[in-house]
Design a protein around this motif. Sequence first.
Motif, mmCIF file in Angstrom:
data_model
loop_
_atom_site.group_PDB
_atom_site.id
_atom_site.type_symbol
_atom_site.label_atom_id
_atom_site.label_comp_id
_atom_site.label_asym_id
_atom_site.label_seq_id
_atom_site.Cartn_x
_atom_site.Cartn_y
_atom_site.Cartn_z
ATOM 1 N N LYS A 110 4.891 0.908 -1.991
ATOM 2 C CA LYS A 110 3.745 -0.155 -2.246
ATOM 3 C C LYS A 110 3.743 -1.356 -1.409
ATOM 4 N N GLU A 111 4.831 -2.055 -1.684
ATOM 5 C CA GLU A 111 5.000 -3.370 -0.877
ATOM 6 C C GLU A 111 4.661 -3.301 0.559
ATOM 7 N N ARG A 132 -1.875 12.750 -0.465
ATOM 8 C CA ARG A 132 -0.799 12.090 -1.089
ATOM 9 C C ARG A 132 0.434 13.191 -1.486
ATOM 10 N N PHE A 166 2.952 -0.911 2.176
ATOM 11 C CA PHE A 166 1.500 -0.436 2.376
ATOM 12 C C PHE A 166 0.578 -1.783 2.455
ATOM 13 N N LYS A 167 1.188 -2.717 1.404
ATOM 14 C CA LYS A 167 0.419 -3.947 1.544
ATOM 15 C C LYS A 167 0.459 -4.833 2.370
ATOM 16 N N ASP A 212 -4.692 10.159 -6.804
ATOM 17 C CA ASP A 212 -3.643 9.154 -7.273
ATOM 18 C C ASP A 212 -2.488 9.260 -6.391
ATOM 19 N N ASN A 213 -1.612 8.254 -6.341
ATOM 20 C CA ASN A 213 -0.417 8.157 -5.712
ATOM 21 C C ASN A 213 0.569 9.032 -6.699
ATOM 22 N N PHE A 271 1.939 7.580 1.131
ATOM 23 C CA PHE A 271 1.262 6.822 0.036
ATOM 24 C C PHE A 271 -0.173 6.348 0.396
ATOM 25 N N ASN A 311 9.032 4.155 -4.776
ATOM 26 C CA ASN A 311 7.733 3.862 -5.072
ATOM 27 C C ASN A 311 7.313 2.473 -5.030
ATOM 28 N N THR A 312 8.082 1.661 -5.527
ATOM 29 C CA THR A 312 7.767 0.204 -5.325
ATOM 30 C C THR A 312 7.965 -0.284 -3.766
ATOM 31 N N GLN A 354 -4.022 4.440 -1.037
ATOM 32 C CA GLN A 354 -4.477 3.046 -1.331
ATOM 33 C C GLN A 354 -4.292 2.894 -2.861
ATOM 34 N N TYR A 355 -3.987 1.512 -2.877
ATOM 35 C CA TYR A 355 -3.902 0.925 -4.201
ATOM 36 C C TYR A 355 -5.033 0.261 -4.663
#
Length: 316
Positions: free
Chosen positions: A134-135, A79, A137-138, A119-120, A103, A130-131, A105-106
């Motif tokens: 995450k998006e 990370r 990644f998904k 943790d991330n 980044f 950061n946001t 896994q969430y």
Amino acid sequence: MNAIPSVDLQDFVSDDPQRKQKFITEIGNAFEQIGFVALSGHFLSDALVDDLYKEVKNFFDLPQETKDKYEIEGIGGQRGYTSFGKEHAKGRKEGDLKEFWHFGQYVVDNPKLEAEYPDNIIVTELEKFNTVGKETFKMLEKTAKYVLRALALHLDLDEYYFDEFILNGNSILRPIHYPPITTEPKNAVRAAAHGDINLITLLMGAHGRGLQVKNHEGEWIDAIAKPDQLMINVGDMLSRHTNNKLKSTIHQVVNPPKELWGTSRYSIPFFMHPISEMPLNCLENCVDDENPKQFEDITAGEFLHQRLIELGLIKE
């Protein structure tokens, strides 16, 4: 094969059985023959891609001392930030000419895995970094899930065979910055020849020359995607699981011609990993008299640990 085949994921997710089968056949054949495809029709919007590149550049443009505080000791680079020249390819001493961010896994509804994964790391200077990370990644994880469903059908498995193994899997999104080259590198390239560890890799940013793939004749061919395409390749875990039916192909990122040394290069691979418990034992329907079993039984977690030692990221 001297070119990377192109496929469209919208064929697979359409309601047309012929289009769905066309995608399964095309990606299955490509992964058996060269291990790479250029994929359009994925789940990343143009706006998300633009935001991601902007935020990634913002991060790597931060002062070095700011970036350094995000390089966390003791987690094998899983990370946060990894500084220039730290990682090297298996079997090489020279560090690759790159710095990168991870980044991870969430985790959803799994306290055990939340405790297992680091943790991330939150970059306080860049809230949007950061946001947007995450998006992205998904959306890449979602794209990878459908690709694996197609491959499951190609392998005569249940379509959803991989789903349980990739849910909350130990996947990584890695924005990479290859800085301008200022002096003649000694035996070092931007990324030395290697195979990926994981199930499949989805790469953003293979739009200019640099990424090269070694075909079965041992020739290096340029792998260049269109701006709306992802380059997707088979990793060693999937190759091992399919008894090398699907090929994990050696690839590299070569240094640019001298006139382009002053330019940065950015690429953003998503490494799709399963959960550690996934058995990578050779699938029975990939083993026969003509193709005897090539690999010992091992779990994904054990295999990853071995490879991180080989890469110099963790100590034995």
